[in-house]
Every structure is written in C-alpha cells, then in structure tokens.
Design an enzyme around this catalytic site. Structure first.
Site, short mmCIF file in Angstrom:
data_model
loop_
_atom_site.label_atom_id
_atom_site.label_comp_id
_atom_site.label_asym_id
_atom_site.label_seq_id
_atom_site.Cartn_x
_atom_site.Cartn_y
_atom_site.Cartn_z
N GLU A 1 0.83 -1.20 0.00
CA GLU A 1 0.00 0.00 0.00
C GLU A 1 0.86 1.25 0.00
O GLU A 1 0.59 2.21 -0.69
CB GLU A 1 -0.91 -0.01 1.23
CG GLU A 1 -2.07 0.99 1.16
CD GLU A 1 -1.84 2.27 1.92
OE1 GLU A 1 -0.72 2.48 2.43
OE2 GLU A 1 -2.77 3.08 1.97
N ASP B 1 -7.88 2.00 8.86
CA ASP B 1 -6.59 2.64 8.60
C ASP B 1 -6.33 3.73 9.65
O ASP B 1 -7.26 4.39 10.12
CB ASP B 1 -6.59 3.25 7.19
CG ASP B 1 -5.18 3.36 6.61
OD1 ASP B 1 -4.20 3.05 7.30
OD2 ASP B 1 -5.06 3.75 5.43
ZN LIG Z 1 0.64 5.39 5.22
#
Ligand SMILES: [Zn+2]
Length: 366
Positions: A194, A223
C-alpha cells in the site's frame, strides 16, 4: 498511499439492506469485552508481545522485517484460530518509487472462513464480510514503524477473528443450509504494498475473478487507528447504515462502561446524524481499486483529520493510546458479531452482576 482527496464521487444513495443484521444483547457485549477478563485484550498491549508488538517493526516489502511480520501472522492464525480458516497468499510484483526498475514482490494475505458446505463452485450463493488493512510500512523515513499505519488495524482484525471464532463455529454448527439463505462468510484481507503506491494491474490476482468480488457484501477498511482522540466521519451514503450500526455498538459499549478510552469528542464515530452526501470528500486508500471494480459497499474507518504522527517517525509505539487500541478492537468485534448474526452463540454468556463500582462480573469469574 492514503491521501486526502476531495471528490465529487456521487455514489447512488440506494440505502442498504439490514436483512440479517442482528443486534447483540448487553450480556453478549459484556462477554466480548469483559474488562475483568485476563484474556485476549492484553494481546493488543503494544508491550505484551503476543500479537501487536511483533508487528511494530519496519515492514518494507522485500526486507527481513516484512518477512518476520508475515511469519508472525501465520503463526498467530495457526495457534489461535480453528482449522476451518483458510489462508491464501496472493502474489504480485511491481516497481516502486523506492526501487526504480527493480520488481518487488507483494503478498496480500487473505484469511477466510465460509459457512460449512460452501465450496468454490457455490461461491455465488455466498456473501462475505470483508475486513481489510495494510501491513506493509512506508519505506521512508528509514526506520519508520507505522504503528497506526497500519500495525494496529492489522492486530485489531486478527484479534477480532480470534474473539469471534468460537461463536462462528457454534452458529454454523446449527446452521441449516436450506439453499434459501445466502451463506455469510467472513474474510480478512491484509494488504501489502500500500505504501509503495502500487497500481492495481489487470493481471494481479487479489481475487482472481470478478465473481469473487461479487461475494463481498461489505468492505470494511481500517486505517490509521490507535492514536488517542480519533474522529471518524461517515464517508458514503450507501453504507451510512452500516456506519450507524458500528456507531451504535460504540455508543452501547460506552454506555455499559466497557470501553476504556476517554476521547475528547466523547466517541470515535461521531457522524451518525449525517444526511447530506453531495460533494462528499473521501480518503483515497486501499478501497479505491475495489470501488473502481464495482464493490460499492465500502465502510472506511479512518480518522479525519489524520493522526498528528501520520507518515512521521513519531508514528511509533510511544504515541499509541492503548485504551484506544483496545476499544477499537471491541467496537469492531461487536459490529462483526452483529453482522454475522452471532447473538446467542457465545459460550458462557450468562446474566451477570455488577459490583459496587459498577464493574461487571460474569458468573464464572466470581
Ligand atoms: Zn501510510
């Protein structure tokens, strides 16, 4: 990646179906998260050593730290989850800004449990709650840990699977597969690459086929969790009902005094009253490739504004708020328990009593 994007993404507001979503009783919520239990929440202590702390190291794809964290995941899953869970690695390679022309391997990890009898051929009869976070860490600044980004979300998801594993087994032990009810499975996707800004290419194999994407009933992406005082907005009208359900779980857990954090805003999920979805901003993240591929039911649990430590060397263990970490785990466990209709399937849930301080005892702890 994870950058703020203001967009005119206007997903059709179709509402959502609440079919099959079953509220957990107070006793079950207490059971999930009993503050007196010496069991699993301590695994989320960053110094405990059993779940979260081994992830709190640099995890740049292609490095030994990255491999160590992968091994830790597998070890944790094999030692803590029942054998019904399947583990799949989906491999791809890509160039990254850090490595120039050199191809770096990326490995997404999928941990999945489907109802009994659901074979690959019967995937169309199934839907899967999909919970996701990324486990790789930013390659620069060197030594970056990424405690909130996203070691904590990964640990929270694995903890939730362990916490609910027994109840899922019990529910499916009693499940009558009459072919009428769509079987509900659950999967955790731990993303790699990511932070390397990997583009999703046509060839990569996260799901292999679009039919597997069709099985995703809701895509919940966690997240930047674990710092104190998070405020998480509701980003999508289409999944606002799911956001509201998670917010309700938080509210009930707080009301039952089962959460330990004391956020300045009073709660993490503050946006239940939202009703205007025009000109919605959203945060670009791992869910975007899914969105582009037609997975529209996305619940993005990301604090906005981002934690102060975001993408700095301060995103490390000392800036985690342990109470907040544990509370996220309990909130997500409650939400998943409701989504998976696990009420009535937890072992040992008996009406309890409170002591004079309002602490709660389950009978077998007296
Ligand atoms: Zn990050």
């Amino acid at each position: 990646m994870t950058r703020l994007t203001l967009s005119h993404l206007l997903l059709p507001f179709l509402g959502g179906t609440t079919a099959g979503y079953t509220t957990l009783s107070d006793d079950t919520l207490r059971h999930i998260s009993s503050p007196l239990s010496a069991s699993s929440p301590s695994e989320l202590d960053p110094f405990d050593g059993s779940l979260l702390s081994p992830i709190l190291i640099p995890r740049v794809p292609g490095t030994p730290g990255h491999a160590a964290v992968q091994a830790h995941f597998i070890n944790y899953i094999k030692s803590n989850l029942s054998p019904e869970w399947t583990i799949e690695w989906h491999n791809s390679t890509s160039k990254t800004p850090a490595t120039g022309e050199k191809l770096v391997p990326f490995q997404n990890l999928i941990i999945r449990r489907d109802p009994p009898g659901m074979t690959r051929e019967r995937e169309g009869e199934m839907e899967r709650l999909t919970l996701a976070a990324h486990y790789d860490s930013l390659y620069r600044p060197e030594g970056f840990i990424g405690a909130v980004d996203s070691a904590v979300p990964c640990a929270v998801l694995l903890w939730v699977l362990k916490e609910l594993d027994g109840a899922m087994g019990k529910r499916w032990g009693e499940w009558e597969d009459d072919g009428l009810e769509r079987g509900k499975g659950v999967q955790v996707v731990l993303f790699d690459g990511e932070e390397a800004w990997v583009q999703w290419s046509g060839e990569d194999s996260l799901y292999g086929s679009s039919s597997r994407l069709d099985t995703i009933s809701l895509f919940v992406l966690l997240d930047l969790l674990g710092a104190a005082d998070p405020t998480v907005p509701s980003f999508f009208g289409k999944t606002h009902w799911a956001y509201q359900n998670m917010a309700k779980v938080e509210e009930r857990l707080r009301g039952l005094k089962l959460l330990e954090s004391e956020p300045k805003a009073g709660r993490f999920l503050h946006d239940s009253e939202r009703s205007n979805w025009n000109f919605a901003g959203y945060v670009e993240d791992d869910h975007v490739p899914f969105l582009r591929r037609g997975v529209e039911d996305i619940l993005h649990i990301i604090p906005t504004p981002f934690p102060r430590v975001w993408h700095t060397m301060d995103d490390d263990v000392k800036n985690l708020d342990v109470a907040t970490v544990k509370d996220w785990a309990k909130i997500v466990a409650g939400f998943v328990g409701e989504w998976m209709d696990l009420e009535g399937h937890f072992e040992g849930v008996v009406p309890g009593t409170e002591d004079e301080k309002g602490r709660y005892f389950v009978k077998d702890e007296l």
